[in-house]
Every structure is written in structure tokens, then in C-alpha cells.
Design a protein around this motif. Sequence first.
Motif, mmCIF file in Angstrom:
data_model
loop_
_atom_site.group_PDB
_atom_site.id
_atom_site.type_symbol
_atom_site.label_atom_id
_atom_site.label_comp_id
_atom_site.label_asym_id
_atom_site.label_seq_id
_atom_site.Cartn_x
_atom_site.Cartn_y
_atom_site.Cartn_z
ATOM 1 N N TRP A 14 35.621 2.291 -32.293
ATOM 2 C CA TRP A 14 36.588 3.302 -31.883
ATOM 3 C C TRP A 14 36.282 4.498 -32.920
ATOM 4 O O TRP A 14 36.584 5.719 -32.809
ATOM 5 C CB TRP A 14 37.750 3.040 -32.013
ATOM 6 N N GLU A 15 35.908 4.730 -34.231
ATOM 7 C CA GLU A 15 36.359 5.737 -35.089
ATOM 8 C C GLU A 15 35.545 7.084 -35.203
ATOM 9 O O GLU A 15 35.427 7.645 -35.690
ATOM 10 C CB GLU A 15 36.546 5.717 -36.410
ATOM 11 N N GLN A 16 33.954 6.568 -34.559
ATOM 12 C CA GLN A 16 32.791 6.869 -34.852
ATOM 13 C C GLN A 16 33.059 8.517 -34.141
ATOM 14 O O GLN A 16 32.356 9.105 -34.544
ATOM 15 C CB GLN A 16 31.705 5.998 -34.586
ATOM 16 N N LYS A 17 33.799 8.368 -32.843
ATOM 17 C CA LYS A 17 33.680 9.751 -31.933
ATOM 18 C C LYS A 17 33.796 10.702 -32.850
ATOM 19 O O LYS A 17 32.612 11.858 -32.545
ATOM 20 C CB LYS A 17 34.052 9.544 -30.730
ATOM 21 N N ARG A 18 34.811 11.392 -33.580
ATOM 22 C CA ARG A 18 35.062 12.446 -34.260
ATOM 23 C C ARG A 18 33.600 12.459 -34.937
ATOM 24 O O ARG A 18 33.284 13.395 -34.713
ATOM 25 C CB ARG A 18 36.227 12.345 -35.063
ATOM 26 N N ASN A 19 32.717 11.929 -35.423
ATOM 27 C CA ASN A 19 31.483 11.868 -36.545
ATOM 28 C C ASN A 19 30.476 11.969 -35.215
ATOM 29 O O ASN A 19 29.721 13.197 -35.700
ATOM 30 C CB ASN A 19 31.448 10.967 -37.501
ATOM 31 N N ASP A 20 30.622 11.615 -34.214
ATOM 32 C CA ASP A 20 28.953 11.887 -33.512
ATOM 33 C C ASP A 20 29.464 13.149 -33.065
ATOM 34 O O ASP A 20 28.350 14.178 -32.811
ATOM 35 C CB ASP A 20 29.431 10.862 -32.453
ATOM 36 N N ILE A 21 31.278 13.366 -32.350
ATOM 37 C CA ILE A 21 30.506 15.053 -31.817
ATOM 38 C C ILE A 21 30.580 16.276 -32.614
ATOM 39 O O ILE A 21 29.701 16.955 -32.483
ATOM 40 C CB ILE A 21 32.682 14.594 -31.364
ATOM 41 N N LEU A 22 30.687 15.492 -34.608
ATOM 42 C CA LEU A 22 30.438 17.006 -35.288
ATOM 43 C C LEU A 22 29.135 16.884 -35.181
ATOM 44 O O LEU A 22 28.523 18.132 -35.455
ATOM 45 C CB LEU A 22 31.384 16.536 -36.132
ATOM 46 N N GLU A 23 28.141 15.767 -35.917
ATOM 47 C CA GLU A 23 27.309 15.895 -36.052
ATOM 48 C C GLU A 23 26.257 16.512 -34.731
ATOM 49 O O GLU A 23 25.646 17.102 -35.479
ATOM 50 C CB GLU A 23 26.517 14.655 -36.460
ATOM 51 N N CYS A 24 26.300 15.993 -33.434
ATOM 52 C CA CYS A 24 26.084 15.904 -32.533
ATOM 53 C C CYS A 24 25.997 17.478 -32.228
ATOM 54 O O CYS A 24 25.594 18.214 -30.852
ATOM 55 C CB CYS A 24 25.804 15.627 -31.485
ATOM 56 N N ASN A 25 26.990 18.648 -32.177
ATOM 57 C CA ASN A 25 27.637 19.861 -31.583
ATOM 58 C C ASN A 25 27.656 19.864 -30.556
ATOM 59 O O ASN A 25 27.569 20.208 -29.552
ATOM 60 C CB ASN A 25 26.511 20.515 -32.154
ATOM 61 N N VAL A 26 28.662 18.233 -30.305
ATOM 62 C CA VAL A 26 29.201 18.553 -28.550
ATOM 63 C C VAL A 26 30.363 19.042 -28.401
ATOM 64 O O VAL A 26 31.394 19.341 -29.479
ATOM 65 C CB VAL A 26 29.936 16.854 -28.963
ATOM 66 N N ASP A 27 30.607 19.609 -27.095
ATOM 67 C CA ASP A 27 31.005 21.436 -26.470
ATOM 68 C C ASP A 27 32.135 20.137 -26.160
ATOM 69 O O ASP A 27 32.857 20.946 -25.652
ATOM 70 C CB ASP A 27 29.924 21.934 -25.724
ATOM 71 N N VAL A 28 32.321 19.212 -25.016
ATOM 72 C CA VAL A 28 32.739 18.500 -23.949
ATOM 73 C C VAL A 28 33.303 17.028 -24.861
ATOM 74 O O VAL A 28 31.694 16.729 -24.350
ATOM 75 C CB VAL A 28 32.724 18.610 -22.948
ATOM 76 N N PHE A 29 33.775 16.462 -24.857
ATOM 77 C CA PHE A 29 33.963 14.850 -25.297
ATOM 78 C C PHE A 29 34.905 14.590 -23.137
ATOM 79 O O PHE A 29 35.595 15.097 -23.031
ATOM 80 C CB PHE A 29 35.220 14.575 -26.277
ATOM 81 N N ALA A 30 33.449 13.311 -22.838
ATOM 82 C CA ALA A 30 34.330 13.376 -21.543
ATOM 83 C C ALA A 30 33.967 11.840 -21.384
ATOM 84 O O ALA A 30 33.711 11.474 -21.633
ATOM 85 C CB ALA A 30 33.284 14.285 -20.618
ATOM 86 N N MET A 31 35.314 11.250 -20.812
ATOM 87 C CA MET A 31 35.575 9.373 -20.220
ATOM 88 C C MET A 31 36.057 9.917 -18.394
ATOM 89 O O MET A 31 36.720 10.981 -18.514
ATOM 90 C CB MET A 31 36.533 9.333 -21.171
ATOM 91 N N GLY A 32 35.716 8.420 -18.455
ATOM 92 C CA GLY A 32 36.963 8.283 -17.371
ATOM 93 C C GLY A 32 38.396 8.491 -16.966
ATOM 94 O O GLY A 32 39.057 8.376 -17.886
ATOM 95 N N ASP A 33 39.198 8.786 -16.656
ATOM 96 C CA ASP A 33 40.344 9.190 -16.103
ATOM 97 C C ASP A 33 41.117 7.845 -16.209
ATOM 98 O O ASP A 33 42.386 8.238 -16.370
ATOM 99 C CB ASP A 33 41.231 9.790 -14.836
ATOM 100 N N ASP A 34 40.800 7.038 -16.609
ATOM 101 C CA ASP A 34 41.674 5.533 -16.796
ATOM 102 C C ASP A 34 41.178 5.319 -18.446
ATOM 103 O O ASP A 34 42.746 4.863 -18.378
ATOM 104 C CB ASP A 34 40.987 4.105 -16.571
ATOM 105 N N TRP A 35 40.869 6.469 -18.777
ATOM 106 C CA TRP A 35 41.536 6.595 -20.361
ATOM 107 C C TRP A 35 42.294 7.604 -20.723
ATOM 108 O O TRP A 35 42.274 8.135 -21.814
ATOM 109 C CB TRP A 35 40.167 6.964 -21.308
#
Length: 154
Positions: A74-95
Motif C-alpha cells: 500500500w505504501e509505495q504509491k507516494r514513492n511511485d508518484i514521485l519517481e515517475c513524475n506522475v501528474d494524476v493518480f486515478a482509481m475507480g470510484d469505489d476508492w
Amino acid sequence: MRIILTYGTFDLFHVGHIRLLKRLSELGDKLIVGVSTDEFNLKKGKKSFFSYAERAEIVQSCRYVDQVIPERDWEQKRNDILECNVDVFAMGDDWVGTFDSLKDICDVVYLERTENISTTDIKSKLAKINKSELDKIELHLHDLIDIVKILSDN
């Protein structure tokens, strides 16, 4: 370049997955998909029909996906966003609301799921079909046993 990131198990790949990935790809120029590893799924209490390698290959083959990465926790999301220079994190609306803590480093978007289809529903329907078929086989076996008993008595 606008980079989009999402995560999922993507077991029993279906039209709902395709439609979600298409809509996600339309949000930017590059879509990165984190596919849950088998080990992470076990931690979540999930068991996939297909292995991580198979699910990752299936997702990578979708024309809307540019890159697949393993989702290990679960915790890797923040790191992945920073490492991959992500502009938008998106998930289904069940989240909805679950990942709002990431809004300090990127946009967070929740997209509507495709109605009337989910992997959980597919697995449930398959389980019912299998149970129904097993019940039929059991009835036929009892009939055969009765026939064998009758024949052996004669």
C-alpha cells in the motif's frame, strides 16, 4: 507530458477493465498501471486466478497502457508518484477518499466503474455454475449407484 498512474489486481481481465484503462489514458499522455503482485494480493486476502506475470502481460498488451509496474504494498504509491513524475493518480470510484492524502503531490481522480461488471461478480457467477454442475453430476452418480445396485441384485 502528462503522466497518469493507477493500480489494480486486474484478474479475469474484462470490458470494465478496458473501459477504465481507456478513460484513464484519455486523462494524459502516458498511462502507468501498477498490477498487484501475488504476494501483495495474499496480504489483502485475495487469490487471483492468473499469476502476477500473466496479469501484468495481459494489462501490458492493452493498447491504452504504456507501462506496467508491480504493486508490492500500500505504501509505495507516494514513492511511485514521485519517481515517475506522475501528474494524476486515478482509481475507480469505489476508492473515493482513500487516496486523498496524495493530493499534496499530484491530482487525485476517482472514475466511475463500469456498471454491471466486476471480477468479483464474474467469480461469483462461475462459482454458482460450478456448484450447479457438481450438483447435477452428484445426482447422476446417485442414479448410477442405484442402477448398479439393481443390476447386482439380479
